[in-house]
Design an enzyme around this catalytic site. Structure first.
Site, short mmCIF file in Angstrom:
data_model
loop_
_atom_site.label_atom_id
_atom_site.label_comp_id
_atom_site.label_asym_id
_atom_site.label_seq_id
_atom_site.Cartn_x
_atom_site.Cartn_y
_atom_site.Cartn_z
CB THR A 120 -18.98 11.19 -150.25
OG1 THR A 120 -20.19 11.34 -150.56
CG2 THR A 120 -18.08 12.57 -150.56
CG ASN A 154 -22.96 9.09 -147.99
OD1 ASN A 154 -22.01 9.06 -149.06
ND2 ASN A 154 -23.45 9.79 -147.68
CD GLU A 159 -20.94 13.14 -147.25
OE1 GLU A 159 -20.81 12.95 -148.63
OE2 GLU A 159 -21.97 13.76 -146.75
C1 LIG Z 1 -14.00 17.31 -148.14
C2 LIG Z 1 -15.69 17.39 -148.05
C3 LIG Z 1 -16.04 18.66 -147.24
C4 LIG Z 1 -17.69 19.03 -147.18
N1 LIG Z 1 -18.05 20.21 -146.60
C5 LIG Z 1 -19.31 20.50 -146.47
C6 LIG Z 1 -19.62 21.67 -146.14
O1 LIG Z 1 -19.01 22.51 -145.20
N2 LIG Z 1 -20.99 21.91 -145.80
C7 LIG Z 1 -21.75 21.05 -146.36
O2 LIG Z 1 -22.94 21.26 -146.37
N3 LIG Z 1 -21.58 19.88 -146.93
C8 LIG Z 1 -20.17 19.52 -147.04
N4 LIG Z 1 -19.69 18.46 -147.61
C9 LIG Z 1 -20.71 17.23 -147.95
C10 LIG Z 1 -21.46 17.09 -149.48
O3 LIG Z 1 -22.30 18.34 -149.09
C11 LIG Z 1 -21.73 16.06 -149.66
O4 LIG Z 1 -20.82 15.24 -149.92
C12 LIG Z 1 -22.60 16.18 -151.01
O5 LIG Z 1 -23.89 16.63 -150.79
C13 LIG Z 1 -23.09 14.70 -151.58
O6 LIG Z 1 -23.77 14.13 -150.79
P1 LIG Z 1 -24.30 12.36 -150.83
O7 LIG Z 1 -23.04 11.61 -150.46
O8 LIG Z 1 -25.29 12.19 -149.76
O9 LIG Z 1 -24.90 12.32 -152.32
C14 LIG Z 1 -18.56 18.02 -147.49
C15 LIG Z 1 -18.23 16.76 -148.22
C16 LIG Z 1 -16.57 16.55 -148.27
C17 LIG Z 1 -16.16 15.40 -149.17
#
Ligand SMILES: Cc1cc2nc3c(=O)[nH]c(=O)nc-3n(C[C@H](O)[C@H](O)[C@H](O)COP(=O)(O)O)c2cc1C
Ligand SMILES: Nc1ncnc2c1ncn2[C@@H]1O[C@H](COP(=O)(O)OP(=O)(O)OP(=O)(O)O)[C@@H](O)[C@H]1O
Length: 326
Positions: free
Chosen positions: A216, A218, A271
């Site tokens: 993702t 950010n 993100e």
């Molecule tokens: C489509 C999508 C849905 C997500 N839904 C959730 C969610 O419901 N709960 C959650 O804790 N994180 C959710 N996330 C976030 C992820 O936890 C996060 O992208 C991942 O931890 C990577 O984090 P970073 O970019 O800091 O490495 C979602 C991310 C995306 C792209």
């Protein structure tokens, strides 16, 4: 989608220094935060009135937003701050944009002095276009449409009043903010006439995304534009540094707003996972995120596997919604 044209709009800050080519003109004034559909009707009326008279069309707006100066404690976060705001206004087809630095001294002018010094003396206004609810400008918040009509008669400019616009409600910046606060990005887009946009630079996250299979991008914490309520959204990701015709400039995305509760995160992030793209290096790029549809609330899952199942579903839904939508 937002398509900004190359701007030929003259921009200045002091009405007393209005470029000679823009005097006389037809003008309007206001905050125009978000440049929503109600604002667009006012601006379209401005353009029509200017064309009818073969005169330039000028918008006078303020920076900072008057509430930020007069009542910082209850200043709303702006829907379209800074350059985003000016680009939206310039894209309407106006000839001039006067962005007056808003200070307490400027606010202290009597309403009649404000109209005369800014529009009669400064812009040489031939016609002033205002919304029917225009009120509360100048010292004591007493300026209104009636006063503008009286001043028009006294100083020889026309006053064109635009009736309240909306469908079942008056379109307003406040209504857009309320919908964004509730995560209702479709409702916000209905009033804006386009999806709501947040702009910022891409920074490093916790680097978990790539391991999860969903890298993702950010957004920096100080991104610009109201961040909608925590949740998962389908939307468009625009790489503003790329030329308009570049095939990777606008990408479909699944967007997460929240604190990543599954990982016990505490910091709210915006993100975006650009669908099916694991090859992008976006750090340091300036991007825009347009929120199209709210998919679901952010959830705290008991395991990463459950999060991954939900993310796969989000991505499928986003793909369905966005395919063919551009
Ligand atoms: C489509 C999508 C849905 C997500 N839904 C959730 C969610 O419901 N709960 C959650 O804790 N994180 C959710 N996330 C976030 C992820 O936890 C996060 O992208 C991942 O931890 C990577 O984090 P970073 O970019 O800091 O490495 C979602 C991310 C995306 C792209
Ligand atoms: N829904 C609407 N219908 C007609 N005119 C509008 C509408 N919304 C705003 N305007 C007009 O657009 C101009 C700029 O509005 P501005 O943003 O300064 O104030 P506003 O009325 O507080 O807008 P908002 O309520 O959206 O915050 C003003 O002339 C205002 O009356």
């Amino acid at each position: 989608m937002l398509g900004f044209r190359v701007s030929l709009v003259l921009r200045w800050t002091d009405p007393a220094e209005t470029p000679a080519t823009l005097r006389p003109c037809v003008a309007t004034f206001g905050n125009f935060d978000g440049v929503h559909r109600g604002h667009r009707v006012v601006i379209d009326t401005l353009l029509a009135e200017a064309a009818r008279r073969a005169l330039p069309a000028v918008i006078v707006t303020f920076d900072p937003h008057p509430v930020q100066v007069l009542h910082p404690e209850r200043a709303p976060e702006l829907i379209s701050p800074g350059t985003l705001h000016e680009e939206l206004l310039e894209a309407t087809g106006i000839d001039g944009l006067c962005v007056v630095p808003f200070t307490t001294a400027y606010a202290q002018q009597l309403p009649e002095d404000y109209i005369v010094s800014t529009f009669v003396e400064g812009l040489g206004v031939a016609a002033l276009v205002v919304g029917a609810d225009t009120k509360g400008f100048g010292r004591g918040y007493t300026g209104d449409v009636e006063l503008i009509r009286d001043l028009g008669a006294a100083h020889g400019f026309d006053v064109v009043v635009v009736a309240d616009q909306g469908e079942g409600m008056r379109w307003s910046s406040t209504a857009v903010r309320e919908r964004l606060r509730d995560g209702d990005v479709e409702g916000a887009a209905e009033i804006l006439g386009r999806p709501h946009r947040v702009v910022g630079t891409i920074v490093h996250g916790f680097h978990r995304g790539r391991e999860l299979g969903y890298p993702t991008a950010n957004l920096e914490r100080r991104s610009r534009g109201v961040v909608p309520a925590d949740g998962v959204y389908a939307g468009w990701f625009t790489r503003l540094d790329l030329p308009a015709e570049h095939p990777d400039r606008v990408l479909p995305a699944a967007i997460s707003v929240g604190t990543n509760p599954t990982f016990d995160g505490t910091q709210r992030t915006v993100e975006a996972y650009c669908l099916d793209r694991t090859d992008l290096d976006l750090y340091g790029e300036e991007v825009a995120v347009d929120f199209v549809v709210h998919l679901r609330p952010t959830l705290k899952f008991d395991s990463i596997d459950e999060l991954l199942v939900a993310m796969a579903r989000d991505v499928d839904q986003a793909r369905d919604i966005l395919s063919g939508a551009r």
